[in-house]
Design a protein around this motif. Structure first.
Motif, PDB file in Angstrom:
ATOM      1  N   PHE A 263     -30.093 -48.970  22.699  1.00  0.00           N
ATOM      2  CA  PHE A 263     -30.221 -50.315  22.158  1.00  0.00           C
ATOM      3  C   PHE A 263     -31.015 -50.301  20.860  1.00  0.00           C
ATOM      4  O   PHE A 263     -32.098 -49.723  20.789  1.00  0.00           O
ATOM      5  CB  PHE A 263     -30.942 -51.236  23.149  1.00  0.00           C
ATOM      6  CG  PHE A 263     -30.270 -51.333  24.492  1.00  0.00           C
ATOM      7  CD1 PHE A 263     -28.994 -51.858  24.625  1.00  0.00           C
ATOM      8  CD2 PHE A 263     -30.922 -50.892  25.635  1.00  0.00           C
ATOM      9  CE1 PHE A 263     -28.377 -51.951  25.860  1.00  0.00           C
ATOM     10  CE2 PHE A 263     -30.326 -50.981  26.885  1.00  0.00           C
ATOM     11  CZ  PHE A 263     -29.044 -51.505  26.998  1.00  0.00           C
TER      12      PHE A 263
ATOM     13  N   MET B 247     -34.474 -47.407  23.568  1.00  0.00           N
ATOM     14  CA  MET B 247     -34.570 -48.680  22.862  1.00  0.00           C
ATOM     15  C   MET B 247     -35.414 -48.510  21.615  1.00  0.00           C
ATOM     16  O   MET B 247     -36.466 -47.858  21.663  1.00  0.00           O
ATOM     17  CB  MET B 247     -35.199 -49.761  23.737  1.00  0.00           C
ATOM     18  CG  MET B 247     -34.341 -50.217  24.893  1.00  0.00           C
ATOM     19  SD  MET B 247     -35.096 -51.571  25.817  1.00  0.00           S
ATOM     20  CE  MET B 247     -36.505 -50.735  26.545  1.00  0.00           C
TER      21      MET B 247
ATOM     22  N   ALA C 167     -26.237 -55.692  21.940  1.00  0.00           N
ATOM     23  CA  ALA C 167     -26.942 -55.145  23.100  1.00  0.00           C
ATOM     24  C   ALA C 167     -26.722 -56.009  24.332  1.00  0.00           C
ATOM     25  O   ALA C 167     -26.602 -55.495  25.454  1.00  0.00           O
ATOM     26  CB  ALA C 167     -28.433 -55.019  22.794  1.00  0.00           C
TER      27      ALA C 167
ATOM     28  N   PRO D 295     -32.516 -55.058  20.481  1.00  0.00           N
ATOM     29  CA  PRO D 295     -31.724 -55.847  21.431  1.00  0.00           C
ATOM     30  C   PRO D 295     -32.191 -57.295  21.548  1.00  0.00           C
ATOM     31  O   PRO D 295     -33.383 -57.579  21.570  1.00  0.00           O
ATOM     32  CB  PRO D 295     -31.934 -55.097  22.761  1.00  0.00           C
ATOM     33  CG  PRO D 295     -33.257 -54.408  22.599  1.00  0.00           C
ATOM     34  CD  PRO D 295     -33.323 -54.017  21.154  1.00  0.00           C
TER      35      PRO D 295
END
Length: 314
Positions: free
Chosen positions: A155, A247, A135, A158
């Protein structure tokens, strides 16, 4: 007992990919700095919705369990491309060593952009996906790209903020820094055990460790120095992120603080409607390759819903 030849077992590659309704190809890409190993996974018997360019994490590569993510997206109708980072898998470099993350990002980016701008794919939405340390490099690729290149970012766990308990000693880094050029490649940094709040499913941990191309040595000085440098740099530049992003992170992640994901969510200039942060209660660091199957299905399901929705608006 020796490990299986593939993460899925003994089934020959072509036969396995066909059973998953995807087509795999492998090649090498020569960059100004290094030759990197690349792969693609394309959906069979369905139109391609968009392209997704993926970057694996530290010690891993594209040829073992990381493929689970690649294959999942291809089965959903996405053309997937990935490259082994320098110092990883079948790409050039000293195993486990990334002495310059900006250069590592540029290497993968040169391959990704070539595909993204090709006649076949240039009109489709295009996404960058990075897992763990990947990431960090994914954000650097985004920063190195022309503004219209990427439709969104994805991501998984990350590495934006590292827990204090596992941050490399400043004294160690300073001491080795005095020997820069000699000590930078030394595998002497303290090692954080892979299984501690990283992989929750023990059988999947065994499979990850069985990867014949996994870097299993102690962290190298330069790699840890770069992780610290780039995490600090990104924390000061999150507002430069302007595209939609997704994310995913576990609340019990032992390698990464989810405060980093929350920081990006707050600071990015992306329109709020196009930001998505999923925090999974009780999950560890390896969301796709290390959780029980029902947890993996939950994360993959959320990822599919997000990208299927976002390609309708980008």
């Amino acid at each position: 007992m020796p490990p299986p030849p593939f993460f899925w077992g003994e089934t020959p590659e072509d036969e396995y990919y066909k059973s998953q309704n995807v087509r795999n190809s492998k090649s090498y890409h020569q960059t100004p700095n290094a030759k990197i190993f690349t792969q693609s996974w394309l959906p069979l018997n369905q139109p391609i919705k968009a392209t997704v360019f993926m970057t694996h994490g530290y010690t891993q590569d594209t040829s073992w369990c990381f493929q689970e993510i690649c294959i999942a997206y291809a089965k959903w109708g996405y053309a997937v491309f990935a490259a082994d980072l320098i110092g990883h898998g079948r790409s050039d470099g000293l195993p486990g060593y990334i002495g310059n993350m900006d250069e590592a990002a540029a290497n993968s980016l040169s391959y990704f952009v070539g595909v993204r701008r090709s006649e076949e794919y240039r009109t489709l939405p295009a996404f960058l996906l990075g897992e763990s340390m990947g990431a960090l490099i994914t954000v650097l690729m985004y920063f190195q790209s022309d503004p219209d290149t990427w439709s969104g970012l994805i991501f998984l766990s990350p590495v934006f903020v590292i827990p204090k308990a596992i941050i490399p000693s400043k004294l160690h880094l300073m001491m080795y820094g005095l020997l820069y050029g000699l000590a930078d490649t030394w595998a002497v940094m303290p090692e954080y055990r892979m299984g501690v709040k990283v992989v929750r499913d023990i059988e999947k941990l065994k499979l990850l460790i069985a990867n014949p191309k996994r870097y299993a040595g102690k962290p190298r000085v330069g790699t840890m120095r770069e992780i610290m440098r780039v995490t600090n740099y990104l924390q000061k530049n999150f507002e430069k992120v302007k595209v939609p992003f997704f994310m995913a992170q576990g609340t019990l992640d032992g390698l990464v603080c989810h405060s980093g994901s929350e920081m990006l969510f707050e600071k990015a200039e992306t329109a709020k409607a196009y930001k998505c942060l999923k925090l999974y209660e009780g999950m560890y660091h390896s969301l796709i390759n290390g959780e029980p199957d029902e947890a993996v299905d939950l994360v993959l399901g959320d990822m599919k819903v997000w990208i299927d929705d976002i390609i309708q608006v980008v």
